[in-house]
Design a protein around this motif. Structure first.
Motif, PDB file in Angstrom:
ATOM      1  N   THR A 106      -7.044   8.682   2.591  1.00 44.50           N
ATOM      2  CA  THR A 106      -7.252   8.455   4.016  1.00 44.50           C
ATOM      3  C   THR A 106      -8.129   9.561   4.585  1.00 44.50           C
ATOM      4  O   THR A 106      -8.337  10.598   3.944  1.00 44.50           O
ATOM      5  CB  THR A 106      -5.918   8.462   4.773  1.00 44.50           C
ATOM      6  N   SER A 107      -8.596   9.358   5.808  1.00 43.51           N
ATOM      7  CA  SER A 107      -9.369  10.415   6.455  1.00 43.51           C
ATOM      8  C   SER A 107      -8.499  11.637   6.732  1.00 43.51           C
ATOM      9  O   SER A 107      -9.011  12.765   6.773  1.00 43.51           O
ATOM     10  CB  SER A 107      -9.997   9.904   7.748  1.00 43.51           C
ATOM     11  N   ALA A 108      -7.199  11.426   6.913  1.00 47.33           N
ATOM     12  CA  ALA A 108      -6.297  12.571   7.095  1.00 47.33           C
ATOM     13  C   ALA A 108      -6.271  13.432   5.838  1.00 47.33           C
ATOM     14  O   ALA A 108      -6.240  14.675   5.919  1.00 47.33           O
ATOM     15  CB  ALA A 108      -4.890  12.094   7.441  1.00 47.33           C
ATOM     16  N   ASP A 109      -6.282  12.802   4.664  1.00 45.56           N
ATOM     17  CA  ASP A 109      -6.345  13.553   3.407  1.00 45.56           C
ATOM     18  C   ASP A 109      -7.637  14.360   3.337  1.00 45.56           C
ATOM     19  O   ASP A 109      -7.633  15.552   3.004  1.00 45.56           O
ATOM     20  CB  ASP A 109      -6.301  12.605   2.210  1.00 45.56           C
ATOM     21  N   THR A 110      -8.752  13.703   3.645  1.00 48.41           N
ATOM     22  CA  THR A 110     -10.055  14.378   3.581  1.00 48.41           C
ATOM     23  C   THR A 110     -10.115  15.523   4.581  1.00 48.41           C
ATOM     24  O   THR A 110     -10.642  16.607   4.283  1.00 48.41           O
ATOM     25  CB  THR A 110     -11.192  13.385   3.847  1.00 48.41           C
ATOM     26  N   ALA A 111      -9.565  15.293   5.779  1.00 48.09           N
ATOM     27  CA  ALA A 111      -9.569  16.338   6.809  1.00 48.09           C
ATOM     28  C   ALA A 111      -8.758  17.547   6.371  1.00 48.09           C
ATOM     29  O   ALA A 111      -9.130  18.698   6.659  1.00 48.09           O
ATOM     30  CB  ALA A 111      -9.026  15.782   8.117  1.00 48.09           C
ATOM     31  N   ALA A 112      -7.652  17.309   5.662  1.00 48.52           N
ATOM     32  CA  ALA A 112      -6.838  18.421   5.185  1.00 48.52           C
ATOM     33  C   ALA A 112      -7.610  19.271   4.181  1.00 48.52           C
ATOM     34  O   ALA A 112      -7.546  20.510   4.215  1.00 48.52           O
ATOM     35  CB  ALA A 112      -5.543  17.894   4.558  1.00 48.52           C
ATOM     36  N   GLY A 182      -8.833   0.444  -1.954  1.00 51.44           N
ATOM     37  CA  GLY A 182      -9.498  -0.381  -2.950  1.00 51.44           C
ATOM     38  C   GLY A 182     -11.001  -0.249  -2.897  1.00 51.44           C
ATOM     39  O   GLY A 182     -11.550   0.858  -2.926  1.00 51.44           O
ATOM     40  N   VAL A 183     -11.692  -1.381  -2.799  1.00 52.52           N
ATOM     41  CA  VAL A 183     -13.154  -1.358  -2.838  1.00 52.52           C
ATOM     42  C   VAL A 183     -13.741  -0.550  -1.687  1.00 52.52           C
ATOM     43  O   VAL A 183     -14.850  -0.020  -1.792  1.00 52.52           O
ATOM     44  CB  VAL A 183     -13.716  -2.798  -2.836  1.00 52.52           C
ATOM     45  N   LEU A 184     -12.991  -0.382  -0.603  1.00 52.38           N
ATOM     46  CA  LEU A 184     -13.487   0.411   0.526  1.00 52.38           C
ATOM     47  C   LEU A 184     -13.747   1.851   0.111  1.00 52.38           C
ATOM     48  O   LEU A 184     -14.845   2.371   0.287  1.00 52.38           O
ATOM     49  CB  LEU A 184     -12.468   0.386   1.680  1.00 52.38           C
ATOM     50  N   ASN A 185     -12.690   2.523  -0.405  1.00 51.84           N
ATOM     51  CA  ASN A 185     -12.922   3.939  -0.745  1.00 51.84           C
ATOM     52  C   ASN A 185     -13.340   4.152  -2.189  1.00 51.84           C
ATOM     53  O   ASN A 185     -13.571   5.287  -2.596  1.00 51.84           O
ATOM     54  CB  ASN A 185     -11.725   4.821  -0.381  1.00 51.84           C
ATOM     55  N   ASP A 186     -13.533   3.062  -2.939  1.00 52.08           N
ATOM     56  CA  ASP A 186     -14.036   3.203  -4.302  1.00 52.08           C
ATOM     57  C   ASP A 186     -15.550   2.988  -4.343  1.00 52.08           C
ATOM     58  O   ASP A 186     -16.287   3.795  -4.930  1.00 52.08           O
ATOM     59  CB  ASP A 186     -13.338   2.201  -5.221  1.00 52.08           C
ATOM     60  N   LEU A 187     -16.036   1.918  -3.687  1.00 50.61           N
ATOM     61  CA  LEU A 187     -17.457   1.597  -3.719  1.00 50.61           C
ATOM     62  C   LEU A 187     -18.124   1.697  -2.350  1.00 50.61           C
ATOM     63  O   LEU A 187     -19.188   2.303  -2.212  1.00 50.61           O
ATOM     64  CB  LEU A 187     -17.664   0.178  -4.271  1.00 50.61           C
ATOM     65  N   ALA A 188     -17.521   1.092  -1.324  1.00 54.42           N
ATOM     66  CA  ALA A 188     -18.168   1.059  -0.008  1.00 54.42           C
ATOM     67  C   ALA A 188     -18.428   2.455   0.535  1.00 54.42           C
ATOM     68  O   ALA A 188     -19.388   2.658   1.287  1.00 54.42           O
ATOM     69  CB  ALA A 188     -17.323   0.259   0.981  1.00 54.42           C
ATOM     70  N   ILE A 354     -18.011  18.630   1.878  1.00 53.45           N
ATOM     71  CA  ILE A 354     -16.759  18.072   2.375  1.00 53.45           C
ATOM     72  C   ILE A 354     -16.935  17.473   3.764  1.00 53.45           C
ATOM     73  O   ILE A 354     -16.257  16.505   4.129  1.00 53.45           O
ATOM     74  CB  ILE A 354     -15.637  19.141   2.361  1.00 53.45           C
ATOM     75  N   ASP A 355     -17.866  17.993   4.551  1.00 48.37           N
ATOM     76  CA  ASP A 355     -18.112  17.418   5.873  1.00 48.37           C
ATOM     77  C   ASP A 355     -18.716  16.025   5.765  1.00 48.37           C
ATOM     78  O   ASP A 355     -18.437  15.149   6.593  1.00 48.37           O
ATOM     79  CB  ASP A 355     -19.020  18.336   6.689  1.00 48.37           C
ATOM     80  N   ASP A 356     -19.542  15.797   4.747  1.00 46.04           N
ATOM     81  CA  ASP A 356     -20.068  14.448   4.506  1.00 46.04           C
ATOM     82  C   ASP A 356     -18.948  13.499   4.097  1.00 46.04           C
ATOM     83  O   ASP A 356     -18.913  12.339   4.522  1.00 46.04           O
ATOM     84  CB  ASP A 356     -21.143  14.487   3.417  1.00 46.04           C
ATOM     85  N   ALA A 357     -18.041  13.982   3.262  1.00 43.16           N
ATOM     86  CA  ALA A 357     -16.914  13.151   2.840  1.00 43.16           C
ATOM     87  C   ALA A 357     -16.042  12.781   4.031  1.00 43.16           C
ATOM     88  O   ALA A 357     -15.566  11.642   4.145  1.00 43.16           O
ATOM     89  CB  ALA A 357     -16.086  13.882   1.783  1.00 43.16           C
ATOM     90  N   LEU A 358     -15.822  13.725   4.942  1.00 44.17           N
ATOM     91  CA  LEU A 358     -14.978  13.457   6.110  1.00 44.17           C
ATOM     92  C   LEU A 358     -15.666  12.464   7.043  1.00 44.17           C
ATOM     93  O   LEU A 358     -15.020  11.547   7.573  1.00 44.17           O
ATOM     94  CB  LEU A 358     -14.665  14.763   6.833  1.00 44.17           C
ATOM     95  N   ALA A 359     -16.965  12.620   7.253  1.00 45.36           N
ATOM     96  CA  ALA A 359     -17.689  11.678   8.109  1.00 45.36           C
ATOM     97  C   ALA A 359     -17.622  10.262   7.536  1.00 45.36           C
ATOM     98  O   ALA A 359     -17.407   9.287   8.274  1.00 45.36           O
ATOM     99  CB  ALA A 359     -19.141  12.123   8.268  1.00 45.36           C
ATOM    100  N   ALA A 360     -17.791  10.125   6.216  1.00 45.33           N
ATOM    101  CA  ALA A 360     -17.712   8.807   5.585  1.00 45.33           C
ATOM    102  C   ALA A 360     -16.306   8.232   5.699  1.00 45.33           C
ATOM    103  O   ALA A 360     -16.128   7.030   5.963  1.00 45.33           O
ATOM    104  CB  ALA A 360     -18.129   8.904   4.121  1.00 45.33           C
ATOM    105  N   ALA A 361     -15.282   9.070   5.518  1.00 44.68           N
ATOM    106  CA  ALA A 361     -13.899   8.607   5.608  1.00 44.68           C
ATOM    107  C   ALA A 361     -13.588   8.076   6.999  1.00 44.68           C
ATOM    108  O   ALA A 361     -12.853   7.086   7.156  1.00 44.68           O
ATOM    109  CB  ALA A 361     -12.946   9.738   5.243  1.00 44.68           C
ATOM    110  N   ARG A 362     -14.145   8.694   8.016  1.00 44.65           N
ATOM    111  CA  ARG A 362     -13.893   8.238   9.386  1.00 44.65           C
ATOM    112  C   ARG A 362     -14.574   6.902   9.664  1.00 44.65           C
ATOM    113  O   ARG A 362     -14.055   6.076  10.416  1.00 44.65           O
ATOM    114  CB  ARG A 362     -14.344   9.317  10.366  1.00 44.65           C
TER     115      ARG A 362
END
Length: 380
Positions: A106-112, A182-188, A354-362
């Motif tokens: 989740t984005s909460a995980d990435t934010a942590a 699923g496909v959201l955080n694996d491929l999308a 990590i900031d790119d990962a957080l932006a994508a997660a949001r």
């Protein structure tokens, strides 16, 4: 030498280990990586990395790698459900972090993880490997130079068949606890990163998705989706397919489609970006090429195939001239280079952070909210 630890000895762990091993072949490093320790829950897999790549030791306890004083930088290639715990622990230990996307469920995980990275002041690199493709580096430069005019609309696709067989085993990828959305955080998520990298920040989205294979045969723990199960079936808990329509902050219309069950498609990843004066198109199955149309003809304007060449991203690290191919493994070498440059300089690495990962997660959060509410969602 920089002491390196690796958590996860699966396929992605092999890519990380090979990248560290190959990096001195391509880059003149003042500080080479030294492979100190590798961890995997399967002891035999970790032991193989000692024999194959020359890691100093193997363990089944990832904490042993993080706590090792000889380890200064850690690669995390473990299942998604472990990313938050391991990523936070690495940063809090003052170790630099190269971690695969999506950095948690989740984005909460990435934010942590992001909070821990920034608090510790360590370097972070994220496995958004497609932005490291030399041809995509050229595409970004062409777009920034205005080669196709003002951007109007773009389509991104990530279509593949790795989960298309209805008897493919119910691996961790199909569970919420380990595979997330699923496909959201694996491929999308790769598509979202490329939209941000090439077109701009998404501002609003509307989406729909589906589980086309709702149940799969249960397989032994640790088995992959390619395994075939028996007569006992369990529920698939996340998405097989997603389609997203959105607008960026600059009002470029974007489409994103991702599927893990696209029969007949294998790694059909790419994009078409249109502007008022042309087109830039890319297909990952032809990674050294772009299709480019640029000019003032408008109607019947020709498109040309342009080959990646030295000067495009890290192309020159691998090949001397245009027309020579680069590979997925080369992209991970580029990531390793970005990561260790950041470690050596104490600077933000030139790859995804990590900031790119957080932006994508949001953005993925907004996509999930849109599917739940059946309507448009604005990103804050």
């Amino acid at each position: 030498m920089t002491g390196v630890g690796l958590v996860g000895a699966g396929w992605m762990g092999h890519l990380h280990a090979r990248a560290y091993s190959r990096l001195p072949h391509h880059v003149a490093l003042a500080d080479r990586p030294r492979l100190v320790a590798v961890a995997d829950a399967v002891a035999a897999a970790a032991d193989d990395f000692v024999a194959r790549y020359g890691f100093g030791r193997a363990t089944t306890d990832w904490r042993s790698v993080v706590d090792d004083p000889a380890v200064e930088a850690v690669s995390v290639a473990a299942p998604n459900g472990l990313h938050r715990e391991i990523g936070v622990a690495v940063a809090q230990a003052g170790k630099h972090l190269w971690i695969e996307k999506p950095v948690g469920l989740t984005s909460a995980d990435t934010a942590a993880v992001a909070q821990a990275v920034h608090a510790a002041g360590v370097t972070s690199t994220i496995g958004f490997n497609y932005r490291m493709v030399p041809a995509i580096a050229r595409a970004r430069r062409l777009l920034a130079e205005g080669a196709i005019g003002r951007l109007t609309h773009a389509r991104f696709r990530l279509l593949t068949d790795f989960a298309a067989h209805p008897d493919g085993g119910l691996s961790w990828r199909f569970t919420r606890a380990q595979g997330g959305s699923g496909v959201l955080n694996d491929l999308a998520v790769h598509g979202v990163d490329l939209i941000r990298f090439l077109v701009g920040e998404p501002r609003t989205v509307v989406a729909d998705g589906e589980r086309f294979i709702p149940r799969r045969p249960v397989v032994a723990a640790g088995a992959s989706q390619y395994s075939r199960g028996g007569d006992v079936y369990g529920d698939v808990e996340n998405l097989d397919y997603v389609s997203v329509l959105g607008r960026t902050a600059d009002d470029v219309l974007v489409q994103l489609e991702a599927s893990r069950v696209a029969v007949g498609d294998q790694n059909d990843y790419g994009f078409e970006i249109h502007g008022t004066q042309g087109l830039v198109s890319f297909d990952f199955r032809r990674p050294g090429e772009l299709l480019v149309s640029s000019g003032d003809g408008y109607v019947d304007q020709a498109s040309s195939v342009v080959a990646a060449a030295p000067g495009d991203g890290d192309f020159a690290l691998f090949q001397p001239g245009a027309g020579n191919p680069t590979s997925l493994d080369d992209l991970k070498v580029s990531e390793a280079n970005a990561f260790l440059r950041g470690v050596a300089g104490g600077e933000v690495a030139p790859g995804a952070t990590i900031d790119d990962a957080l932006a994508a997660a949001r953005v993925l959060d907004a996509v999930a909210q849109s599917m739940d509410k059946r309507g448009w969602v604005d990103l804050a």
